[in-house]
Design a protein around this motif. Structure first.
Motif, PDB file in Angstrom:
ATOM      1  N   LYS A  57       4.299 -21.301  11.606  1.00  0.00           N
ATOM      2  CA  LYS A  57       3.663 -19.987  11.481  1.00  0.00           C
ATOM      3  C   LYS A  57       2.256 -20.128  10.897  1.00  0.00           C
ATOM      4  O   LYS A  57       1.324 -19.458  11.332  1.00  0.00           O
ATOM      5  CB  LYS A  57       4.523 -19.088  10.584  1.00  0.00           C
ATOM      6  CG  LYS A  57       4.079 -17.634  10.598  1.00  0.00           C
ATOM      7  CD  LYS A  57       5.060 -16.765   9.872  1.00  0.00           C
ATOM      8  CE  LYS A  57       4.732 -15.297  10.042  1.00  0.00           C
ATOM      9  NZ  LYS A  57       3.388 -14.947   9.628  1.00  0.00           N
ATOM     10  N   ASP A  58       2.089 -21.016   9.929  1.00  0.00           N
ATOM     11  CA  ASP A  58       0.755 -21.237   9.369  1.00  0.00           C
ATOM     12  C   ASP A  58      -0.188 -21.770  10.434  1.00  0.00           C
ATOM     13  O   ASP A  58      -1.370 -21.414  10.476  1.00  0.00           O
ATOM     14  CB  ASP A  58       0.833 -22.216   8.187  1.00  0.00           C
ATOM     15  CG  ASP A  58       1.514 -21.577   6.980  1.00  0.00           C
ATOM     16  OD1 ASP A  58       1.614 -20.333   6.981  1.00  0.00           O
ATOM     17  OD2 ASP A  58       1.943 -22.310   6.074  1.00  0.00           O
ATOM     18  N   ASP A  59       0.337 -22.656  11.299  1.00  0.00           N
ATOM     19  CA  ASP A  59      -0.506 -23.183  12.366  1.00  0.00           C
ATOM     20  C   ASP A  59      -0.926 -22.084  13.326  1.00  0.00           C
ATOM     21  O   ASP A  59      -2.055 -22.075  13.821  1.00  0.00           O
ATOM     22  CB  ASP A  59       0.240 -24.285  13.137  1.00  0.00           C
ATOM     23  CG  ASP A  59       0.410 -25.548  12.285  1.00  0.00           C
ATOM     24  OD1 ASP A  59      -0.330 -25.666  11.292  1.00  0.00           O
ATOM     25  OD2 ASP A  59       1.276 -26.387  12.610  1.00  0.00           O
ATOM     26  N   GLU A  60       0.000 -21.141  13.582  1.00  0.00           N
ATOM     27  CA  GLU A  60      -0.346 -20.046  14.483  1.00  0.00           C
ATOM     28  C   GLU A  60      -1.396 -19.137  13.862  1.00  0.00           C
ATOM     29  O   GLU A  60      -2.274 -18.623  14.549  1.00  0.00           O
ATOM     30  CB  GLU A  60       0.914 -19.234  14.806  1.00  0.00           C
ATOM     31  CG  GLU A  60       1.889 -19.973  15.717  1.00  0.00           C
ATOM     32  CD  GLU A  60       3.186 -19.215  15.890  1.00  0.00           C
ATOM     33  OE1 GLU A  60       3.252 -18.073  15.396  1.00  0.00           O
ATOM     34  OE2 GLU A  60       4.118 -19.763  16.500  1.00  0.00           O
ATOM     35  N   ASP A  61      -1.309 -18.900  12.544  1.00  0.00           N
ATOM     36  CA  ASP A  61      -2.254 -18.010  11.874  1.00  0.00           C
ATOM     37  C   ASP A  61      -3.618 -18.651  11.675  1.00  0.00           C
ATOM     38  O   ASP A  61      -4.596 -17.944  11.429  1.00  0.00           O
ATOM     39  CB  ASP A  61      -1.694 -17.579  10.508  1.00  0.00           C
ATOM     40  CG  ASP A  61      -0.458 -16.709  10.659  1.00  0.00           C
ATOM     41  OD1 ASP A  61      -0.274 -16.173  11.763  1.00  0.00           O
ATOM     42  OD2 ASP A  61       0.310 -16.579   9.689  1.00  0.00           O
ATOM     43  N   ARG A  62      -3.687 -19.938  11.762  1.00  0.00           N
ATOM     44  CA  ARG A  62      -4.973 -20.624  11.514  1.00  0.00           C
ATOM     45  C   ARG A  62      -5.949 -20.289  12.634  1.00  0.00           C
ATOM     46  O   ARG A  62      -5.606 -20.303  13.805  1.00  0.00           O
ATOM     47  CB  ARG A  62      -4.740 -22.131  11.432  1.00  0.00           C
ATOM     48  CG  ARG A  62      -5.943 -22.913  10.913  1.00  0.00           C
ATOM     49  CD  ARG A  62      -5.521 -24.336  10.606  1.00  0.00           C
ATOM     50  NE  ARG A  62      -5.018 -25.012  11.777  1.00  0.00           N
ATOM     51  CZ  ARG A  62      -5.777 -25.644  12.668  1.00  0.00           C
ATOM     52  NH1 ARG A  62      -7.082 -25.663  12.526  1.00  0.00           N
ATOM     53  NH2 ARG A  62      -5.238 -26.248  13.709  1.00  0.00           N
ATOM     54  N   TRP A  63      -7.190 -19.965  12.251  1.00  0.00           N
ATOM     55  CA  TRP A  63      -8.204 -19.551  13.223  1.00  0.00           C
ATOM     56  C   TRP A  63      -8.828 -20.773  13.872  1.00  0.00           C
ATOM     57  O   TRP A  63      -9.378 -21.635  13.199  1.00  0.00           O
ATOM     58  CB  TRP A  63      -9.252 -18.696  12.515  1.00  0.00           C
ATOM     59  CG  TRP A  63     -10.433 -18.342  13.368  1.00  0.00           C
ATOM     60  CD1 TRP A  63     -10.422 -18.051  14.708  1.00  0.00           C
ATOM     61  CD2 TRP A  63     -11.801 -18.233  12.960  1.00  0.00           C
ATOM     62  NE1 TRP A  63     -11.686 -17.760  15.146  1.00  0.00           N
ATOM     63  CE2 TRP A  63     -12.549 -17.870  14.098  1.00  0.00           C
ATOM     64  CE3 TRP A  63     -12.449 -18.391  11.737  1.00  0.00           C
ATOM     65  CZ2 TRP A  63     -13.931 -17.668  14.038  1.00  0.00           C
ATOM     66  CZ3 TRP A  63     -13.809 -18.196  11.682  1.00  0.00           C
ATOM     67  CH2 TRP A  63     -14.542 -17.839  12.824  1.00  0.00           C
ATOM     68  N   VAL A  64      -8.763 -20.827  15.189  1.00  0.00           N
ATOM     69  CA  VAL A  64      -9.450 -21.867  15.968  1.00  0.00           C
ATOM     70  C   VAL A  64     -10.545 -21.161  16.756  1.00  0.00           C
ATOM     71  O   VAL A  64     -10.258 -20.469  17.737  1.00  0.00           O
ATOM     72  CB  VAL A  64      -8.484 -22.605  16.916  1.00  0.00           C
ATOM     73  CG1 VAL A  64      -9.240 -23.659  17.722  1.00  0.00           C
ATOM     74  CG2 VAL A  64      -7.353 -23.243  16.135  1.00  0.00           C
ATOM     75  N   GLN A  74     -17.285 -20.863  10.857  1.00  0.00           N
ATOM     76  CA  GLN A  74     -16.193 -21.603  10.220  1.00  0.00           C
ATOM     77  C   GLN A  74     -16.696 -22.850   9.499  1.00  0.00           C
ATOM     78  O   GLN A  74     -16.165 -23.225   8.459  1.00  0.00           O
ATOM     79  CB  GLN A  74     -15.142 -21.990  11.264  1.00  0.00           C
ATOM     80  CG  GLN A  74     -13.852 -22.501  10.648  1.00  0.00           C
ATOM     81  CD  GLN A  74     -12.855 -22.925  11.706  1.00  0.00           C
ATOM     82  OE1 GLN A  74     -13.190 -23.687  12.613  1.00  0.00           O
ATOM     83  NE2 GLN A  74     -11.628 -22.449  11.602  1.00  0.00           N
ATOM     84  N   GLN A  95     -12.207 -12.518  13.689  1.00  0.00           N
ATOM     85  CA  GLN A  95     -12.038 -13.359  12.498  1.00  0.00           C
ATOM     86  C   GLN A  95     -13.367 -13.619  11.795  1.00  0.00           C
ATOM     87  O   GLN A  95     -13.389 -13.949  10.601  1.00  0.00           O
ATOM     88  CB  GLN A  95     -11.393 -14.692  12.876  1.00  0.00           C
ATOM     89  CG  GLN A  95      -9.950 -14.588  13.317  1.00  0.00           C
ATOM     90  CD  GLN A  95      -9.803 -14.408  14.815  1.00  0.00           C
ATOM     91  OE1 GLN A  95     -10.759 -14.040  15.488  1.00  0.00           O
ATOM     92  NE2 GLN A  95      -8.617 -14.667  15.337  1.00  0.00           N
ATOM     93  N   HIS A  99     -13.860 -13.319   7.882  1.00  0.00           N
ATOM     94  CA  HIS A  99     -14.386 -14.445   7.098  1.00  0.00           C
ATOM     95  C   HIS A  99     -15.381 -13.962   6.042  1.00  0.00           C
ATOM     96  O   HIS A  99     -15.375 -14.440   4.904  1.00  0.00           O
ATOM     97  CB  HIS A  99     -15.058 -15.446   8.046  1.00  0.00           C
ATOM     98  CG  HIS A  99     -15.642 -16.645   7.367  1.00  0.00           C
ATOM     99  ND1 HIS A  99     -14.892 -17.754   7.034  1.00  0.00           N
ATOM    100  CD2 HIS A  99     -16.901 -16.909   6.925  1.00  0.00           C
ATOM    101  CE1 HIS A  99     -15.664 -18.646   6.441  1.00  0.00           C
ATOM    102  NE2 HIS A  99     -16.881 -18.156   6.359  1.00  0.00           N
TER     103      HIS A  99
END
Length: 290
Positions: A57-64, A74, A95, A99
Motif C-alpha cells: 500500500k505504501d508503494d501504491e501511495d508513493r508518487w512517481v 520531487q 501531487q 508537495h
C-alpha cells in the motif's frame, strides 16, 4: 444377516474409538484431516502477511512523477509554487500542489447537484460536485466533476480544484500599513448570466458578500471586500465560478509597483535541461546556479 450387521457396527465403534485415542498432531485440534488448526502457530494468519500488505500500500501511495515539472519538484529543483507561476508552466499532476501546500490546504464542497441524461431506457442520473480548495494565504482552486456516485464526484472535484490552483493578488484600501487585506483594484468576473464585481474595502469592513462567494473569498485569503453581483445568482455553480474568475483576474492588472525592470532568469526546463535529459534514476546533478 443380523450377525453381519452387528459385526460391522462393532468394527465401526472400535475404529472411531481408536481415532479419538490417537495422539494429536503438532498443529493440535483433533485428528480428522487438516481441519482448522492453528496453522503452524502463526497467530491466525496475521503474521508476515499484514506486513507485506502494508508495504504494498505504501508503494501504491508513493508518487512517481510522469511529467518534467513533477520530476523537478520531487527532486527539489523547484522551491515554490510562485516559481511555477512565474514561468506560466501548466500543472498536470495534483501531487505538485500537495508537495508545496499539503498541510495548509483546506477544501469545501460548495454544491452537489443531480444531473440527468435521457436514454432509451429512461433517465441516467449522475452527481455533479463543485469543490473549492485554498490555503487562506493567496492560493485558490475550484473544481467541478460529474460521476455516478457522490464520493467519486467529490474526489474528482478536489483533484480538479488542485490542478486549477491560481495565485491571488492582494493589496490595500488606503495606506500600505500592515499586511495585505483586500483586492488591489476593482475586478470583475462572469460565468453564464452571473457577473461578480469585487471592490477594495477598508480594514474591518469584512467580507460584504452572500454565503457562497464569502467562502470562496475566505479561502483565497481576502479579509475585507465589497461585492456586487448581477444575473441569476441562485444558479450556485455559475455564481461561484464567476467569483473564482474575478479573484483570478487580480493578477491581470499591471499596476505602477510592477513597472520596474525585471531581471529575467532561465526557465526551469532550460536551467535543468541536463537533469531532465538523463535517466530519472541516475540524473547528473548540476552545480549551484548563482
Amino acid at each position: 444377516s443380523s450377525e453381519r450387521a452387528a459385526r460391522l457396527a462393532t468394527l465401526r465403534t472400535q475404529s472411531i474409538a481408536s481415532m479419538a485415542d490417537a495422539p494429536k498432531p503438532e498443529g493440535g485440534r483433533g485428528g480428522f484431516g487438516r481441519g482448522f488448526g492453528d496453522r503452524g502457530g502463526r497467530g491466525r494468519g496475521r503474521g508476515r502477511g499484514r506486513g507485506r500488505g502494508r508495504g504494498r500500500k505504501d508503494d501504491e501511495d508513493r508518487w512517481v512523477p510522469c511529467t518534467k515539472l513533477g520530476r523537478l519538484v520531487q527532486s527539489g529543483k523547484i522551491k515554490s509554487l510562485e516559481q511555477i507561476y512565474l514561468f506560466s508552466m501548466p500543472i498536470k499532476e495534483h501531487q505538485i500542489i500537495d508537495h508545496f501546500l499539503g498541510s495548509s490546504l483546506k477544501d469545501e464542497v460548495m454544491k452537489i447537484m443531480p444531473v440527468q441524461k435521457q436514454t432509451s431506457a429512461g433517465q441516467r442520473t449522475r452527481f455533479k460536485a463543485f469543490v473549492a480548495v485554498g490555503d487562506e494565504n493567496g492560493h485558490l482552486g475550484l473544481g467541478v466533476k460529474c460521476a455516478k456516485e457522490v464520493a467519486t464526484a467529490i474526489r474528482g472535484a478536489i483533484i480538479a480544484a488542485k490542478l486549477s490552483m491560481v495565485p491571488v493578488r492582494r493589496g490595500y484600501w488606503g495606506n500600505k500599513i500592515g499586511k495585505v487585506h483586500t483586492v488591489p483594484t476593482k475586478v470583475h468576473g462572469k460565468c453564464g448570466s452571473v457577473s461578480v464585481r469585487l471592490i477594495p474595502a477598508p480594514k474591518g469592513a469584512g467580507l460584504v458578500a452572500s454565503m457562497a462567494p464569502k467562502k470562496i473569498l475566505k479561502m483565497a485569503g481576502i479579509e475585507d471586500v465589497y461585492t456586487c453581483s448581477r444575473g441569476t445568482t441562485k444558479t450556485m455553480g455559475n455564481f461561484i465560478m464567476a467569483t473564482f474568475e474575478a479573484v483570478k483576474n487580480t493578477y491581470t492588472f499591471l499596476t505602477p509597483e510592477l513597472w520596474k525592470e525585471n531581471r529575467f532568469a532561465k526557465a526551469p526546463y532550460q536551467e535543468f535541461t541536463d537533469f531532465l535529459g538523463g535517466p530519472s534514476t541516475a540524473a547528473k546533478e548540476l552545480p549551484p546556479m548563482y
